[in-house]
Design an enzyme around this catalytic site. Structure first.
Site, PDB file in Angstrom:
ATOM      1  N   GLU A 119       0.743  -1.216   0.006  1.00 24.25           N
ATOM      2  CA  GLU A 119      -0.076   0.053  -0.040  1.00 24.25           C
ATOM      3  C   GLU A 119       0.871   1.206   0.043  1.00 24.25           C
ATOM      4  OE1 GLU A 119      -3.431  -0.044   2.553  1.00 24.25           O
ATOM      5  OE2 GLU A 119      -3.911   2.062   2.479  1.00 24.25           O
ATOM      6  N   ARG A 120       0.528   2.130  -0.964  1.00 22.86           N
ATOM      7  CA  ARG A 120       1.389   3.266  -0.997  1.00 22.86           C
ATOM      8  C   ARG A 120       2.923   2.998  -1.402  1.00 22.86           C
ATOM      9  NH1 ARG A 120      -3.033   5.522  -2.272  1.00 22.86           N
ATOM     10  NH2 ARG A 120      -4.670   5.693  -0.553  1.00 22.86           N
TER      11      ARG A 120
ATOM     12  N   ASP B 140      -2.433  14.449   6.852  1.00 26.26           N
ATOM     13  CA  ASP B 140      -1.979  13.286   6.406  1.00 26.26           C
ATOM     14  C   ASP B 140      -0.508  13.262   5.420  1.00 26.26           C
ATOM     15  OD1 ASP B 140      -1.503  10.386   5.703  1.00 26.26           O
ATOM     16  OD2 ASP B 140      -3.345  10.166   4.299  1.00 26.26           O
TER      17      ASP B 140
ATOM     18  N   ASN C 144      -3.273  -1.552   7.802  1.00 26.86           N
ATOM     19  CA  ASN C 144      -4.345  -2.151   7.531  1.00 26.86           C
ATOM     20  C   ASN C 144      -4.317  -3.460   7.677  1.00 26.86           C
ATOM     21  OD1 ASN C 144      -5.591   0.557   7.138  1.00 26.86           O
ATOM     22  ND2 ASN C 144      -5.122   0.850   4.949  1.00 26.86           N
TER      23      ASN C 144
ATOM     24  N   GLU D  61       3.427   9.196  -1.009  1.00 24.46           N
ATOM     25  CA  GLU D  61       2.249   8.989  -1.306  1.00 24.46           C
ATOM     26  C   GLU D  61       1.873  10.298  -2.050  1.00 24.46           C
ATOM     27  OE1 GLU D  61      -0.233   7.723   1.936  1.00 24.46           O
ATOM     28  OE2 GLU D  61      -2.151   8.151   0.637  1.00 24.46           O
TER      29      GLU D  61
ATOM     30  N   GLU E 167     -10.644   4.739   9.400  1.00 23.20           N
ATOM     31  CA  GLU E 167     -10.662   4.264   7.955  1.00 23.20           C
ATOM     32  C   GLU E 167     -11.038   2.917   7.801  1.00 23.20           C
ATOM     33  OE1 GLU E 167      -6.679   5.177   6.056  1.00 23.20           O
ATOM     34  OE2 GLU E 167      -7.346   7.407   5.848  1.00 23.20           O
TER      35      GLU E 167
ATOM     36  N   HIS F 218      -3.990  18.357   0.251  1.00 22.76           N
ATOM     37  CA  HIS F 218      -4.814  17.318  -0.199  1.00 22.76           C
ATOM     38  C   HIS F 218      -5.810  17.534  -1.610  1.00 22.76           C
ATOM     39  CE1 HIS F 218      -6.545  13.453   0.786  1.00 22.76           C
ATOM     40  NE2 HIS F 218      -5.987  13.330   2.010  1.00 22.76           N
TER      41      HIS F 218
ATOM     42  N   TRP G 229     -12.826  13.428   2.486  1.00 20.09           N
ATOM     43  CA  TRP G 229     -11.794  12.799   1.488  1.00 20.09           C
ATOM     44  C   TRP G 229     -11.679  13.830   0.277  1.00 20.09           C
ATOM     45  CZ3 TRP G 229     -13.469   7.001   1.864  1.00 20.09           C
ATOM     46  CH2 TRP G 229     -12.533   6.461   3.107  1.00 20.09           C
TER      47      TRP G 229
ATOM     48  N   ARG H 182      -1.712   3.972  16.966  1.00 21.40           N
ATOM     49  CA  ARG H 182      -1.634   5.014  16.281  1.00 21.40           C
ATOM     50  C   ARG H 182      -2.853   5.892  16.375  1.00 21.40           C
ATOM     51  NH1 ARG H 182      -2.305   4.087  10.528  1.00 21.40           N
ATOM     52  NH2 ARG H 182      -0.540   5.384   9.918  1.00 21.40           N
TER      53      ARG H 182
ATOM     54  N   LYS I 158       1.429  11.035  13.452  1.00 23.44           N
ATOM     55  CA  LYS I 158       2.295  11.690  12.051  1.00 23.44           C
ATOM     56  C   LYS I 158       2.310  12.933  12.388  1.00 23.44           C
ATOM     57  CE  LYS I 158      -0.782   8.925   8.873  1.00 23.44           C
ATOM     58  NZ  LYS I 158      -1.642   8.652   7.685  1.00 23.44           N
TER      59      LYS I 158
HETATM   60  C1  GCV Z   1      -2.487   2.588   5.633  1.00 24.47           C
HETATM   61  C2  GCV Z   1      -3.544   7.616   4.315  1.00 24.47           C
HETATM   62  C3  GCV Z   1      -3.285   6.494   3.151  1.00 24.47           C
HETATM   63  C4  GCV Z   1      -3.605   5.328   3.482  1.00 24.47           C
HETATM   64  C5  GCV Z   1      -3.119   4.525   5.017  1.00 24.47           C
HETATM   65  C6  GCV Z   1      -3.443   5.710   5.891  1.00 24.47           C
HETATM   66  C7  GCV Z   1      -2.887   5.487   7.253  1.00 24.47           C
HETATM   67  O1  GCV Z   1      -5.135   7.661   4.508  1.00 24.47           O
HETATM   68  O2  GCV Z   1      -3.619   7.112   1.964  1.00 24.47           O
HETATM   69  O3  GCV Z   1      -3.311   4.269   2.433  1.00 24.47           O
HETATM   70  O4  GCV Z   1      -3.204   3.532   5.082  1.00 24.47           O
HETATM   71  O5  GCV Z   1      -3.048   7.071   5.684  1.00 24.47           O
HETATM   72  O6  GCV Z   1      -1.837   6.053   7.605  1.00 24.47           O
HETATM   73  O7  GCV Z   1      -3.455   4.452   7.960  1.00 24.47           O
END
Ligand code: GCV
Length: 726
Positions: free
Chosen positions: A183-184, A381, A226, A409, A307, A541, A563, A340, A376
């Protein structure tokens, strides 16, 4: 240790590598052969290596790394001795492993568990360099630092270097799925070949471990946040055990993500309620099972109630309830839980930027000792630029880990050259101005994260990895620098991004100043170029839906309001920007600024005092608003968008001039990627200008070219196979 087979293997390695193409596989550990007078100088300082006999795997690796480094630098092996036999020896070890080191009474106390000391001194009557530490892994880190000095052309005659990491847990987070999709991820498939594990342990895992150890990374979360509960099934624990065996000799511990609903999905329970005794027992047994296989397992990383991920709130419990349950399970084994703070909900009627703070600050003091909350760098994001997350400094009783994103990303994937050192540095250096921490310590984000301000027991940093199966590991040569700078800053957040860029350039390419100077300059300006052509003046974004590739500021029809790019820029005929100041008469701002310490809130709340780089992050302003250049806001946006494209053109010109210094393969890849970046910077500029102009109907400032295509063209573009999708 029998030196002969190792020597033969190393010699074969050196000669095979020197004839191989420069495809970036060797990273900053490429260790080019040193020539001329410098080679004589280096040789005079490493005429032999004094190694302790026996010792741990880690210490053996330190010795091998030394010999490999010497062989690569000088294309000849150095003799191994038990005590200095000639002038110019290098002595490696700890007081416990090496009688020679023990006899030197070195000042090692302040180095802690992982620090090292490198020093020139007389040993047994001979001129020597000593690389010593309290622990074997400290010696390994010292060896890597020594070769950093060797390879970056530093004088070796009077060394007196000591260093210890500022944070305890320095991790990569892989967002790697069990089917090898990342992912990413923009560098191919996951390097973890779960299907072939545990039978096939790819030698690449060792190269991965070496690269990480060389920059001080001491742990890796193998699986995506995820999460998939299968990664905790017995067969996968066996696979993780095999991986841990490959990484352990380099001081790298493994961690896994924990899917909160695993007790239901794997354990067949009816609930995953963290206060349910059956659920607690399941996690305890699961932790015991993992530790029986992997005694130095680091612990769990958890994304919960975010999410769509399951979490304790599904049972009306708090994040602390969830984290503490897992923390209790790993505590007897010395493990940690990294929970997180990346939570936001469409149903919550407040600004997304406020939600993590609102959720977590009331829980301060309610987490078990071995829980770290992972935050973060910014409150949305991983944007090209965000102000620091207001949680930093606001939870004095809870260790807060930094989470950076190394994979780009939102900064052009792996084809845009954007050195992230300045982004990381900007976040770490931000002054939270919170009160009540340790006296005399400036309350920067770095000082929150390294625990000095609030005296945290555990401290850590995580970087979302940009590593994949591509030969270059990171999808491009310059993206390797982002992995490198992350590791170096996790070790020491006070290092400068510029110095680290220089270190990286020297090791990755050449020490020639005609290359080093312009390329470091180019790197240092590269992130700002991305900010300019994507999200100038605090915009955020605006990226395309889902894949986040390319501009889509017009999108306003997604399932969740937060979003949509329109949620973030709020442009209308009168103005643009997100008002995060206080609400007035039931209208106006989201009041996110009040989450910062009062002095910071006052600064961000005042349009005149807000740093221009965050202007539209905090304020909604008329298009006619005058900025510091004297231009209107609209004109300034156009100027900055255009400047971003021009900056990339300058980067292209700089790189063209570097041809004499770089091998064909790397020169071409960087040049071709810069051409893609230039085209896409133009696309970003034109699409954003076309869209905002369709809203404000204002003319472009004199001399600024209109977008190449009408807005409808940009809106029509689709990228169904962009990499890294969720
Ligand atoms: C792993 C953003 C990214 C998602 C990521 C999420 C996160 O939304 O687009 O791909 O999911 O951050 O940090 O959990």
């Amino acid at each position: 240790m029998n030196a002969r087979p190792l020597l033969a293997a190393l010699a074969a390695l050196v000669f095979s590598c020197s004839s191989a193409a420069e495809d970036g596989y060797d990273l900053w550990l490429r260790a080019a052969a040193i020539k001329g007078a410098r080679a004589d100088e280096v040789r005079s300082h490493i005429s032999e290596v004094v190694l302790p006999e026996g010792g741990s795997e880690v210490l053996r690796c330190a010795g091998e790394e030394f010999r490999r480094g010497a062989l690569r630098a000088l294309t000849q092996d150095v003799p191994v001795e038990k005590a200095p036999a000639r002038e110019g020896s290098v002595v490696l070890g700890t007081p416990a492993s090496s009688p020679v080191v023990a006899g030197l009474a070195l000042p090692l106390q302040s180095l802690g568990d992982e620090g090292y000391l490198i020093r020139s001194q007389i040993v047994g009557g001979k001129r020597a360099i000593v690389i010593a530490a309290n622990s074997d892994v400290g010696v390994l880190y010292g060896v890597f630092q020594f070769f950093r000095l060797v390879q970056s052309g530093q004088p070796l005659g009077a060394l007196d270097v000591s260093s210890r990491p500022s944070t305890k847990i320095r991790l990569l987070n892989h967002w790697d799925n069990l089917d090898q999709h990342v992912e990413r991820g923009y560098a191919g498939q996951s390097i973890w070949n779960w299907h072939k594990l545990p039978g096939w342990v790819d030698p690449r895992y060792t190269d991965y471990a070496r690269a990480n150890a060389s920059i001080g990374i001491n742990g890796t979360v193998l699986t995506n946040v995820n999460a998939n509960a299968t990664s905790l099934a017995p067969a996968y624990i066996e696979k993780a055990k095999a991986l841990s065996g490959a990484l352990r000799p380099y001081g790298i511990r493994i961690y896994l993500t924990a899917r909160f609903s695993a007790p239901i999905e794997l354990g067949g329970l009816k609930t995953a309620d963290p206060l349910d005794p059956g659920v607690r027992a399941w996690w305890k047994a699961k932790a015991d099972e993992i530790y029986a296989a992997i005694p130095d397992f680091g612990g769990f990383l958890v994304k919960a109630n975010s999410e769509g991920q399951p979490g304790p709130q599904d049972y009306k419990r708090t994040h602390a309830d969830g984290a503490n349950m897992l923390a209790e399970a790993v505590a007897p084994h010395g493990g940690v839980v990294m929970w997180r703070a990346f939570v936001y909900s469409n149903e919550t009627p407040t600004d997304r930027a406020k939600q993590a703070f609102d959720e977590f600050v009331p829980l301060d003091g309610r987490f078990n000792e071995n829980v770290l909350v992972q935050v973060k760098n910014g409150a949305i994001d991983f944007q090209p630029r965000e102000p620091f997350h207001p949680l930093f400094g606001a939870m004095p009783k809870t260790p807060l880990m930094m989470e950076f994103q190394i994979t780009k990303e939102y900064l052009g994937f792996s084809t845009h050259l954007a050195y992230l050192g300045p982004l990381f540095e900007e976040a770490l250096d931000a002054d939270t101005r919170v009160k009540g921490g340790k006296k005399g310590v400036r309350p920067t984000v770095a000082k929150v994260v390294d625990g000095e301000l609030h005296g945290y027991k555990y401290t850590g940093m995580a970087g979302v990895a940009n590593i994949g199966s591509d030969r270059s590991w990171s999808g491009s040569i310059f993206d390797q620098a982002n992995w490198y700078v992350y590791g170096r800053l996790a070790w020491d957040p006070e290092l400068s991004a510029r110095d680290i860029a220089e270190e990286w350039v020297r090791q990755t390419f050449t020490n020639d100043p005609a290359f080093v100077k312009p390329v470091v300059e180019m790197m240092m300006g590269s992130r700002e170029a991305v900010v300019d052509y994507m999200t100038p003046l605090g915009l955020a974004h605006l990226m395309g839906t889902g894949h986040h590739y390319g501009p889509a500021p017009w999108v306003n029809d997604l399932g969740r309001a937060d979003w949509n790019p329109t949620y973030y820029h709020r442009a209308d005929a009168n103005g643009i920007g997100f008002d995060r100041g206080p609400a007035k008469d039931g209208k106006g701002g989201s009041d996110a600024i009040s989450q910062y310490a009062p002095e910071v809130a006052r600064q961000f709340g005042d349009v005149k005092k807000t740093p221009e780089q965050f202007l539209l992050w905090f304020h909604h302003l008329p298009w006619s608003h005058r900025v510091s250049s004297g231009r209107s806001l609209w004109d300034e946006l156009v100027v900055r968008y255009t400047r971003g494209v021009e900056s990339v053109a300058k980067m292209q010109a700089t790189w063209e001039g570097m041809k004499p210094f770089v091998d064909e393969e790397r020169f071409k890849q960087v040049g071709d990627y810069l051409a893609i970046q230039h085209e896409e910077a133009q696309w970003w500029r034109d699409a954003c200008i076309a869209y905002f102009q369709s809203i404000n109907k204002l003319p472009l400032p004199d001399g600024y070219a209109p977008p190449k295509h009408p807005l409808e063209y940009y809106k029509s573009l689709r990228f169904p196979y962009a990499p890294g999708r969720t």
